[in-house]
Design an enzyme around this catalytic site. Structure first.
Site, PDB file in Angstrom:
ATOM      1  N   LYS A  81       0.832  -1.198   0.000  1.00 51.26           N
ATOM      2  CA  LYS A  81       0.000   0.000   0.000  1.00 51.26           C
ATOM      3  C   LYS A  81       0.874   1.257   0.000  1.00 51.26           C
ATOM      4  CE  LYS A  81      -3.649   2.084   2.897  1.00 51.26           C
ATOM      5  NZ  LYS A  81      -4.521   1.826   4.080  1.00 51.26           N
ATOM      6  N   SER A 156      -8.995   2.970   2.858  1.00 49.78           N
ATOM      7  CA  SER A 156      -7.934   3.597   2.098  1.00 49.78           C
ATOM      8  C   SER A 156      -7.051   2.604   1.340  1.00 49.78           C
ATOM      9  CB  SER A 156      -7.040   4.443   3.015  1.00 49.78           C
ATOM     10  OG  SER A 156      -6.410   3.660   4.009  1.00 49.78           O
ATOM     11  N   SER A 180     -10.093   0.535   6.787  1.00 52.29           N
ATOM     12  CA  SER A 180      -9.438   0.657   5.492  1.00 52.29           C
ATOM     13  C   SER A 180      -8.946  -0.647   4.889  1.00 52.29           C
ATOM     14  CB  SER A 180      -8.266   1.638   5.588  1.00 52.29           C
ATOM     15  OG  SER A 180      -8.739   2.937   5.833  1.00 52.29           O
TER      16      SER A 180
END
Length: 477
Positions: A81, A156, A180
């Site tokens: 990520k 996210s 997230s």
């Protein structure tokens, strides 16, 4: 096998093929990179593709298999990520203000994935600084849900969830500060787990009062267990990391649910849930009863206390970004700017008093779990909607507040409980729905076992989006 078929293979399948010699890490890495090239930018899950480094790692992995020194995840593709620091590879946080940021060290969870033998394919997209649950940022644009182009993939860990659903290899690292990991898992029809806080070390430590948890996004529970084994364990850079070494989660997944006490809350006493989501989750709850668990519908007394606290602390998390406004406001996400401005005028006394209430709220959650082994809820209140919006069309508009459709996530970030989202069906427009399974703090194995039992009863990994029919995947000419 086609490139796409290889991309959808699990880590356990890949390592078995590597061991037998049927496939090699070089073949697999090249195939997955070609699949990514054919599918991007239709999905736009990748903030950075590190093809050269990936092929170098694949060649080293192939040599390790030949030498008999292969590690547990040797040659298995992984993505990271773009909120996690990666040495000499850009980490841009979805923001123009960080477009030139190139760290010189890896975050601990990245180091551990390297040490396990994985092949890093690149960095996955995020909303700006991870502030919202919608897969869009000013820097990278919209990340599409593989099930429907242009629709929210969740965030996210936006690109991580989309990449998992689209077959960009089996392993995807995510982070979860208010849902997230679980939100992308729900929207994209994959598995995502937020382990107990501190199980996986987090560095740099997020400025959100210890709400962020590192974790896996995968298409099978066993692959997630393998990632958890690789990333877990204490680390001096994160003073909140747990002292305990990881269990052998992947070999301990089989456990009966007969006799387990499970609470089910369709709304936590306050949350609005769309009917198609509620129906899919309620049907899933019946499966746990069929497996022999005792399931009781409950309304937790702590539930309705969450929304006020969430709308105080979520803006507070990002208040320090006010220093960016003089130079970068015109290039920032307008919703993030509006949320930052929401914090102006808040006092230290207000923050301290709210923090006391939040600590008490977390204690209530832990007291609740003295009576129950697990809690079942919807993972998210809605199915995917256009990623250019903060809220679905039928939900109230707000400049920054997207939390209304994600009320089931943040309680367990504050309390630190392990929580996962497992695919449990489809809602409107044949879009995925996730069931959240929450366990007692430290019972990561129990949550994995409950998820594995569900997966065995209702297998989902073969359910995949049709990338060609959607127009996302394009054949090379």
């Amino acid at each position: 096998m086609s490139d796409e078929e290889i991309g959808f293979m699990s880590a356990t399948e890949l390592t078995a093929h590597y061991g037998s010699g049927r496939l090699s890490p070089v073949e697999v890495t090249a195939a997955v990179l070609r699949h990514i090239e054919a599918t991007e930018p239709g999905i736009n899950a990748m903030a950075e593709v590190t093809a050269r480094q990936a092929m170098d790692s694949a060649r080293r992995a192939e040599a390790a298999y030949r030498a008999g020194t292969a590690r547990r995840l040797e040659g298995v593709p992984v993505t990271i990520k773009d909120l996690q620091e990666t040495a000499y590879i850009p980490t841009r946080y979805g923001s123009w203000s960080r477009k030139d940021n190139v760290p010189t060290v890896d975050a601990p969870c990245v180091t551990r994935l390297h040490e396990a033998g994985t092949v890093m394919l690149g960095k996955t997209t995020v909303p700006e600084f991870g502030w919202k649950g919608v897969s869009q940022s000013p820097l990278t644009g919209v990340t599409s849900n593989p099930w429907k182009a242009g629709y929210n993939a969740g965030a996210s860990s936006a690109g991580a969830g989309a990449a998992a659903a689209a077959g960009y290899g089996p392993l995807h690292q995510g982070g979860d500060g208010a849902g997230s990991i679980r939100m992308p898992a729900h929207f994209c029809g994959v598995f995502g787990m937020k382990p107990t806080h501190g199980r996986i070390p987090n560095w740099p430590i997020s400025n959100n009062d210890l709400a962020t948890h590192m974790g896996p996004l995968t298409r099978t529970v066993k692959d997630a267990a393998l990632m958890l084994e690789a990333m877990s364990g204490p680390h001096p850079w994160d003073y909140t990391s747990l002292e305990a070494a990881p269990l052998a989660y992947s070999s301990l997944l089989s456990a009966p649910l007969k006799g387990r006490r499970i609470a089910y809350s369709p709304d936590l006493g306050h949350a609005r849930v769309d009917p198609d989501v509620a129906q899919a989750v309620a049907a899933a709850v019946g499966v746990f009863e069929a497996m022999g668990a005792t399931v009781e519908e409950v309304t937790p007394g702590w539930g309705p206390k969450g929304p006020e606290l969430a709308r105080f602390f979520w803006p507070a998390t990002y208040s320090a970004k006010c220093t960016l406004l003089p130079e970068w406001e015109s290039l920032m996400d307008p919703g993030l700017v509006a949320m930052i401005r929401q914090t102006q005028g808040r006092t230290m006394q207000e923050f301290t008093l709210a923090r006391e209430r939040r600590f008490a709220y977390a204690v209530e959650i832990h007291q609740f779990f003295t009576q129950w082994d697990f809690l079942l809820t919807p993972a998210v209140s809605v199915t995917a909607f256009p990623a250019t919006q903060l809220q679905p069309d039928t939900w109230p508009r707000h400049d920054w507040d997207w939390l209304g459709w994600a009320e089931f996530s943040y309680p367990f970030n504050w309390a630190g409980n392990p929580a996962a989202s497992v695919p449990c069906g489809f809602g409107a427009d044949n879009l995925p729905v996730g069931l959240q399974i929450v366990g007692r703090r430290f019972d990561d194995l129990g949550v994995l076992q409950a998820c594995a039992a569900w997966e065995e009863a209702r297998p989902w990994s073969a359910l995949r989006p049709d990338l060609k029919r959607s127009g996302i995947h394009r054949e090379k000419t």
